[in-house]
Design an enzyme around this catalytic site. Sequence first.
Site, PDB file in Angstrom:
ATOM      1  CE  LYS B  91      -4.280  -1.823   0.211  1.00 33.49           C
ATOM      2  NZ  LYS B  91      -5.205  -1.487  -0.776  1.00 33.49           N
ATOM      3  CD  GLU B 113      -9.888   3.872   0.584  1.00 35.52           C
ATOM      4  OE1 GLU B 113      -9.844   5.092   0.295  1.00 35.52           O
ATOM      5  OE2 GLU B 113      -9.287   3.338  -0.213  1.00 35.52           O
ATOM      6  CB  SER B 379       0.284  -7.916  -1.231  1.00 35.19           C
ATOM      7  OG  SER B 379      -0.683  -8.905  -0.308  1.00 35.19           O
TER       8      SER B 379
END
Lengths: 261, 399
Positions: B91, B113, B379
């Site tokens: 991210k 968000e 990830s």
Amino acid sequence: MNRIDRTFGKLKTEKRKAFIPYIMAGDPSLDDTLTLVKLLEDEGADLVELGVPFSDPLADGPVIQEAASRALGRGVTLRKVISTVRMIRRSSNIPIILMTYYNPVFRYGLRRFIEDASSSGVDGLIVPDLPPDEAAELLKESRRQDISTIFLLAPTSTDKRIRLVSRASTGFIYYVSITGITGSRLRIDRHLVRMVRRIKNFSNKPVCVGFGVKKPEEAAAVANCSDGVIVGSSIVKMIKEKRGSLRKYIRDIRKAIDGLV
Amino acid sequence: MQKRGKNKKGYFGEYGGRFVPETLVPALEELETAFRGLRRNREFTREFNNLLRDYVGRPTPLYFARRLTEHLGGARIYLKREDLTHTGAHKINNALGQALLAKKMGKKRLIAETGAGQHGVATATGAALVGLQCEIYMGSEDMKRQALNVFRMELLGARVREVPIGSRTLKDAINEALRDWTTNVRTTHYVLGTVFGPHPFPTMVREFQSVIGREARRQILRAEGRLPDYLIACVGGGSNAMGLFSAFLDDDVQMIGVEAGGLGIRTGRHAARFAGGSVGVFQGCKSYLLQDRDGNVLGTHSVSAGLDYASVGPEHAFLHDSGRVQYTYAKDKEALRAFELLSKLEGIIPALESAHAVAEAVKLAPKLPRDRVIIVNLSGRGDKDVAHVARIKGIVTEI
């Protein structure tokens, strides 16, 4: 020419401004929606905007979000709202605009939706999450059935957007008075007046103003600089909290718009 | 075959678009212009790449998972170690890119968000780094599940705004973030966390994540002297998958996206949009969506908050229909087993999201000959999930 155009034509001749109340269809029930539309018409509404409940109403503030979830909880769907319009049409000729998010329409099937809406007596559509750039098919089908497509403009709109939106809009152009969601606090200032005037430079279609109009004096001020006033959240809130006061409130807004206060 | 499906502006085949209130259209146009200008701007690219190296810790390793490979007895499995980035998940690549972009655009404030909290933490980190105000929207349900990440965001100087409406999870946090953006659009940039939403977000986020695929390609060529046979990545919104896949779309490499199968498709308690959904328009774009007959959005379920979402990136929808990428799902149970397996065999605790991709590798590898090569995108790391998994296993924890 549909009912919306005729209504604005008449208002223009009479030099009056439109009063467009919004209610959420099916809140508290679809039977109530029939009664409420009658009340609005009796007390001087020129057009009625009927909200279709959706699970994720991202242009709406808390009041309308909650109304939508109450209606959904009672099983209200786009299909049922269309049937309700058909029932309203048995006794009323008031122009009716559906305000619905795009996904229920997409799911229904755009073409079939426009046909059903038209045959039940719907006159116009507001789809807040469908800008004209994405609306080619909706425009085509709506023209075929003589349904007005009302698009929105906002304080952030550039000349390019104003041109595009005015061209795509029929019936009237909906100016969102503030950057924000429904039920936010209204600011009546030079900016609002200037923006409505700017839109009018691009188009001779009526421009109505909504989002945040609550008090009769606000309605009067907005009417003063535009062709009509849309009042939503405060009506929806009153239906929920003190329905007994609704008739007087609608009457007061009407008077204020007509400059009688 | 048309592999990337770029045609009409902001569309991948018939998916994508810009389905937003008019108020946001000028902001999206401004963002698109700024992004297009900066991606060709050498100074911006250098600044971003330097940060990826010195701050995020890139390139992340491509690690050959020897014991997992031996255990499964088939294809050779490599892990792309996004779990080793600063803040612990891919991210950060996107959050940093957008924070930098927002700063250049003269914005004063970032909003985002978050579901599990990883994107919220990444955005708060980006905001702290470039010196912008930051507010993160998070559903009350998720705040309860991820209390530690809430504190982490606050520590980084962000304000966490609770979203107590709707299902109180990720989709409601996105609705609130969009409402905030609509209200404060002149001063605020919305850092959307995945390859979803209105154009240009799906393209822009993929671009910021494409570093994953570029590195992996270089690394596998060095390690194996050839391209891999399979890529596997989990798909919530789908940004880690697009980041990896984007560098291999024109090659003869098979790709598998793994959605959250939750308790199983038939139970209705899942987030497998391709297996259980249909085409719809939601939160800014057209894609596959879990919805009822009347077009209202359905609740979802997954053991991993990061995959617990009703729709999926529009480019994935396109790649699904074209057959370029194969989409499958892993159930909660399978993901939890993979979570433990990787911990025990490799000493790597994966995020529950990434454990879905590992679960697919566990199914696939034994069926393949030993000379085949799989890259699994790991990830994120599983620290955030340890307490959650302990609760599921009935181990009481104070964390």
